[in-house]
Design a protein around this motif. Structure first.
Motif, PDB file in Angstrom:
ATOM      1  N   UNK A  55       6.026  45.780 -18.814  1.00 32.50           N
ATOM      2  CA  UNK A  55       6.678  45.966 -17.517  1.00 32.50           C
ATOM      3  C   UNK A  55       7.365  44.690 -17.057  1.00 32.50           C
ATOM      4  N   UNK A  56       7.201  43.589 -17.820  1.00 32.30           N
ATOM      5  CA  UNK A  56       7.792  42.309 -17.445  1.00 32.30           C
ATOM      6  C   UNK A  56       9.254  42.296 -17.871  1.00 32.30           C
ATOM      7  N   UNK A  57      10.134  41.980 -16.943  1.00 31.76           N
ATOM      8  CA  UNK A  57      11.575  42.033 -17.215  1.00 31.76           C
ATOM      9  C   UNK A  57      12.046  40.872 -18.077  1.00 31.76           C
ATOM     10  N   UNK A  58      11.258  39.776 -18.129  1.00 27.13           N
ATOM     11  CA  UNK A  58      11.673  38.584 -18.888  1.00 27.13           C
ATOM     12  C   UNK A  58      11.953  38.914 -20.341  1.00 27.13           C
ATOM     13  N   UNK A  59      11.094  39.720 -20.949  1.00 25.99           N
ATOM     14  CA  UNK A  59      11.254  40.076 -22.357  1.00 25.99           C
ATOM     15  C   UNK A  59      12.550  40.847 -22.579  1.00 25.99           C
ATOM     16  N   UNK A  60      12.844  41.785 -21.698  1.00 29.92           N
ATOM     17  CA  UNK A  60      14.064  42.590 -21.826  1.00 29.92           C
ATOM     18  C   UNK A  60      15.303  41.717 -21.657  1.00 29.92           C
ATOM     19  N   UNK A  61      15.290  40.861 -20.634  1.00 30.41           N
ATOM     20  CA  UNK A  61      16.436  39.991 -20.358  1.00 30.41           C
ATOM     21  C   UNK A  61      16.697  39.058 -21.536  1.00 30.41           C
ATOM     22  N   UNK A 107      21.125  28.726 -24.419  1.00 32.88           N
ATOM     23  CA  UNK A 107      20.147  27.821 -23.825  1.00 32.88           C
ATOM     24  C   UNK A 107      19.149  28.587 -22.955  1.00 32.88           C
ATOM     25  N   UNK A 108      19.671  29.496 -22.120  1.00 30.20           N
ATOM     26  CA  UNK A 108      18.803  30.290 -21.255  1.00 30.20           C
ATOM     27  C   UNK A 108      17.890  31.182 -22.086  1.00 30.20           C
ATOM     28  N   UNK A 109      18.452  31.817 -23.131  1.00 34.56           N
ATOM     29  CA  UNK A 109      17.648  32.681 -24.005  1.00 34.56           C
ATOM     30  C   UNK A 109      16.533  31.888 -24.678  1.00 34.56           C
ATOM     31  N   UNK A 110      16.884  30.724 -25.247  1.00 31.62           N
ATOM     32  CA  UNK A 110      15.887  29.894 -25.919  1.00 31.62           C
ATOM     33  C   UNK A 110      14.803  29.420 -24.978  1.00 31.62           C
ATOM     34  N   UNK A 111      15.187  29.000 -23.775  1.00 26.27           N
ATOM     35  CA  UNK A 111      14.209  28.512 -22.806  1.00 26.27           C
ATOM     36  C   UNK A 111      13.310  29.644 -22.309  1.00 26.27           C
ATOM     37  N   UNK A 112      13.894  30.824 -22.055  1.00 24.02           N
ATOM     38  CA  UNK A 112      13.089  31.976 -21.637  1.00 24.02           C
ATOM     39  C   UNK A 112      12.069  32.347 -22.713  1.00 24.02           C
ATOM     40  N   UNK A 113      12.530  32.376 -23.973  1.00 25.39           N
ATOM     41  CA  UNK A 113      11.634  32.718 -25.078  1.00 25.39           C
ATOM     42  C   UNK A 113      10.515  31.683 -25.207  1.00 25.39           C
ATOM     43  N   UNK A 114      10.856  30.408 -25.043  1.00 17.89           N
ATOM     44  CA  UNK A 114       9.858  29.337 -25.167  1.00 17.89           C
ATOM     45  C   UNK A 114       8.840  29.405 -24.033  1.00 17.89           C
ATOM     46  N   UNK A 115       9.332  29.573 -22.803  1.00 13.62           N
ATOM     47  CA  UNK A 115       8.438  29.599 -21.631  1.00 13.62           C
ATOM     48  C   UNK A 115       7.568  30.848 -21.644  1.00 13.62           C
ATOM     49  N   UNK A 116       8.155  31.985 -22.027  1.00 12.21           N
ATOM     50  CA  UNK A 116       7.426  33.246 -21.970  1.00 12.21           C
ATOM     51  C   UNK A 116       6.289  33.307 -22.982  1.00 12.21           C
ATOM     52  N   UNK A 117       6.357  32.493 -24.058  1.00  9.71           N
ATOM     53  CA  UNK A 117       5.268  32.466 -25.030  1.00  9.71           C
ATOM     54  C   UNK A 117       3.937  32.139 -24.368  1.00  9.71           C
ATOM     55  N   UNK A 118       3.960  31.237 -23.383  1.00 10.15           N
ATOM     56  CA  UNK A 118       2.733  30.830 -22.698  1.00 10.15           C
ATOM     57  C   UNK A 118       2.230  31.886 -21.718  1.00 10.15           C
ATOM     58  N   UNK A 119       3.119  32.839 -21.351  1.00  5.92           N
ATOM     59  CA  UNK A 119       2.752  33.867 -20.385  1.00  5.92           C
ATOM     60  C   UNK A 119       2.357  35.191 -21.040  1.00  5.92           C
ATOM     61  N   UNK A 120       2.484  35.269 -22.361  1.00  8.17           N
ATOM     62  CA  UNK A 120       2.263  36.534 -23.056  1.00  8.17           C
ATOM     63  C   UNK A 120       0.864  37.079 -22.799  1.00  8.17           C
ATOM     64  N   UNK A 121      -0.165  36.257 -23.055  1.00  7.16           N
ATOM     65  CA  UNK A 121      -1.540  36.731 -22.891  1.00  7.16           C
ATOM     66  C   UNK A 121      -1.837  37.150 -21.460  1.00  7.16           C
ATOM     67  N   UNK A 122      -1.350  36.358 -20.497  1.00  4.90           N
ATOM     68  CA  UNK A 122      -1.586  36.671 -19.081  1.00  4.90           C
ATOM     69  C   UNK A 122      -0.935  38.001 -18.714  1.00  4.90           C
ATOM     70  N   UNK A 123       0.324  38.162 -19.105  1.00  5.69           N
ATOM     71  CA  UNK A 123       1.055  39.386 -18.765  1.00  5.69           C
ATOM     72  C   UNK A 123       0.455  40.616 -19.438  1.00  5.69           C
ATOM     73  N   UNK A 124       0.058  40.461 -20.698  1.00  8.29           N
ATOM     74  CA  UNK A 124      -0.528  41.592 -21.415  1.00  8.29           C
ATOM     75  C   UNK A 124      -1.855  42.004 -20.797  1.00  8.29           C
ATOM     76  N   UNK A 125      -2.677  41.027 -20.420  1.00 11.63           N
ATOM     77  CA  UNK A 125      -3.963  41.343 -19.788  1.00 11.63           C
ATOM     78  C   UNK A 125      -3.776  42.058 -18.462  1.00 11.63           C
ATOM     79  N   UNK A 126      -2.688  41.735 -17.767  1.00  8.96           N
ATOM     80  CA  UNK A 126      -2.443  42.330 -16.453  1.00  8.96           C
ATOM     81  C   UNK A 126      -1.792  43.710 -16.540  1.00  8.96           C
TER      82      UNK A 126
END
Length: 266
Positions: A55-61, A107-126
Motif C-alpha cells: 500500500x506504500x506509494x514509494x515503491x510504485x513511484x 537521481x530521485x529514483x536511485x535515492x528513493x530505492x536506497x532510502x526505501x530499503x531501510x523502510x521495507x521491514x517496517x512497512x511490510x510489518x505494518x
C-alpha cells in the motif's frame, strides 16, 4: 603565427573530435537508457504483484520514475543525433535540458530505492498482514497476487499460516483452514488441512522482504550509475555546444570577409 587555413583546420579538427566523442557517448547513453527502460518494464510486468500488495506509494513511484527515465534517455539520444547531424545549437540546447531532466529522474529514483530499503521491514510489518487478510477474496487482483506469492515463495500467510484464522475469507469458506495456494502440492480443496506435511508454516514476509530489498538495491545501483553517465554527458555537450558556437561564429565572419574581398576585386 598560424595561417588562416591552419586556424580553420584547427577549429574543424576540434569540432570533429567533439562530434566523435559526442556520438560515442550518445551510443553509451542509448544502451544504458535501454537497460533502465527494460529493467523498469520487466519490474512492472514480473514484479507487479508487489505493487498490488504494497500500500506504500514509494515503491510504485520508484519504478514508474525508472520507466520514464529510461524512455526519456532513449528519446534524448535521438534528439542528440539529429542535433549533431544538422549542427543545430537549439536542438543541442534542448538535448542538454533533457539530459538534466533525465539526471534528476535517475537521481530521485536511485535515492528513493536506497532510502526505501531501510523502510521495507517496517512497512511490510505494518501493511502486509492487512493486504493478505483483509483484501483476500474481496479484491480479485490482490487475491491473484497473494496466490502467486504463496505459490512462488512456498509460504503461507503474512507472518504465518495462522493469519488466515482472522480473515474474512475464512468465514465465507467453511471447512478451509488456508487458501489452496498455500498447499505444497496444490489441488482443489487441499487447504482444508493445515498439517505441516500439507502446507508450509512459514509466512511470506521474510522472503518477500528479502526479494524486495534485493530488487531495490539493483534499481538503486542502475539508476545512480545512469545519473553519473548523465553528468559526463552534460560536460561533453557543454564542450560541443561551445565548440560549435565558436566554429559557426568563425565561419560567419570568414564568409563575410570572403564576400567583401570578392566585392573589392570586382
Amino acid at each position: 603565427e598560424m595561417s588562416e587555413c591552419e586556424r580553420r583546420d584547427s577549429r574543424c579538427c576540434g569540432v570533429m573530435a567533439c562530434k566523435y566523442l559526442f556520438c560515442v557517448y550518445n551510443f553509451v547513453l542509448m544502451v544504458c537508457g535501454g537497460l533502465v527502460l527494460g529493467l523498469g518494464v520487466w519490474t512492472l510486468l514480473d514484479k507487479g504483484i508487489f505493487i498490488y500488495i504494497l500500500s506504500i506509494i514509494t515503491y510504485k513511484v520508484t519504478f514508474w520514475l525508472m520507466v520514464c527515465a529510461g524512455g526519456a534517455a532513449v528519446i534524448t539520444v535521438l534528439i542528440g543525433y539529429i542535433a549533431i547531424a544538422i549542427q543545430n545549437r537549439c536542438l543541442l540546447a534542448l538535448y542538454m535540458i533533457l539530459l538534466v531532466l533525465v539526471f534528476m529522474f535517475d537521481s530521485i529514483t536511485g535515492l528513493l530505492a536506497y532510502v526505501y530499503q531501510d523502510q521495507v521491514d517496517i512497512d511490510l510489518n505494518q501493511h502486509l498482514v492487512g493486504s493478505f487478510v483483509q483484501n483476500y477474496g474481496s479484491d480479485q487482483v490482490v487475491t491473484e497476487s497473494v496466490d502467486r506469492i504463496q505459490q512462488d515463495y512456498r509460504c503461507c500467510g503474512a507472518n504465518s499460516f495462522l493469519d488466515w484464522n482472522f480473515s474474512g475469507w475464512k468465514e465465507s469458506h467453511a471447512g478451509h483452514e488456508v487458501p489452496d495456494s498455500c498447499c505444497k502440492t496444490q489441488s482443489e480443496g487441499c487447504g482444508a488441512r493445515n498439517h505441516p506435511s500439507n502446507i508450509p508454516y512459514t509466512g511470506c514476509i521474510h522472503r518477500f522482504s528479502e526479494e524486495l530489498r534485493e530488487h531495490l538495491f539493483l534499481v538503486g545501483i542502475v539508476s545512480l550509475s545512469l545519473a553519473v553517465v548523465q553528468v559526463i554527458g552534460i560536460i561533453i555537450t557543454s564542450c560541443m555546444f561551445s565548440r560549435l558556437r565558436d566554429f559557426q561564429k568563425y565561419e560567419a565572419v570568414s564568409t563575410k570577409q570572403d564576400q567583401e574581398r570578392d566585392q573589392q576585386l570586382f
